[in-house]
Design an enzyme around this catalytic site. Structure first.
Site, PDB file in Angstrom:
ATOM      1  CB  CYS A 158      39.043 115.168 -12.689  1.00  0.00           C
ATOM      2  SG  CYS A 158      40.359 115.903 -11.721  1.00  0.00           S
ATOM      3  N   GLY A 159      40.845 116.874 -14.694  1.00  0.00           N
ATOM      4  CA  GLY A 159      42.132 116.947 -15.369  1.00  0.00           C
ATOM      5  C   GLY A 159      43.064 115.810 -14.982  1.00  0.00           C
TER       6      GLY A 159
END
Length: 159
Positions: free
Chosen positions: A36-37
């Site tokens: 995920c970012g």
């Protein structure tokens, strides 16, 4: 009155753990993801844990693939977190955080700390601060960096 101590969860190693093991501690419960970012927040979570663990603070990480950003198996998740971010705080097996199969802990957390937009967890790295009494103090969105929670953790530890 329900508290975090009323729940159990499987660890990454597959062992069922009673969350009452953390009774009397301040806990930050986080739904995590490895792809995920926001994944670099693992570093900040580990730093927060290191800063306050001797005072009775614990981070509890709960991987979730509901947003399609988690690795396939528990061993890979554990290896990724350790190798890339040096994670030493407790990590649990993958859970659902929303829907009819949501882990009971997350159903309770969302009920105790809904957002103005509703109860659902909107994304990875949503955080719930739980006091020494086992009750939810506050909910933080994915954009909240772990370092920005330090003053709230300090206040909860002093309460």
């Amino acid at each position: 009155m329900t508290t975090i101590s009323d729940f159990t969860a499987a660890t990454l190693q597959g062992e069922e753990r009673e969350l009452s093991a953390y009774a009397g501690q301040v806990a930050l419960v986080v739904n995590t993801a490895s792809k995920c970012g926001f994944t670099p927040q693992f570093e900040g979570l580990e730093a927060l844990y290191g800063q306050f663990k001797e005072d009775g603070f614990v981070v509890l990480g709960f991987p979730s693939n509901q947003f399609k950003q988690e690795l396939a198996d528990a061993e890979d998740i554990g290896d990724f977190c350790q190798a890339n971010y040096g994670v030493t705080f407790p990590m649990f097996a993958k859970v659902d955080v929303n829907g009819k199969h949501a882990h009971p802990l997350f159903s309770w957390l969302k009920k105790e700390a809904p957002t103005p937009l509703g109860k659902a967890v909107k994304w990875n790295f949503t955080k719930f601060l739980v006091g020494r009494d086992g009750r939810v103090i506050r909910r933080y969105g994915s954009n909240t960096e772990p370092a920005d929670i330090a003053d709230d953790v300090r206040a909860a530890l002093a309460a």
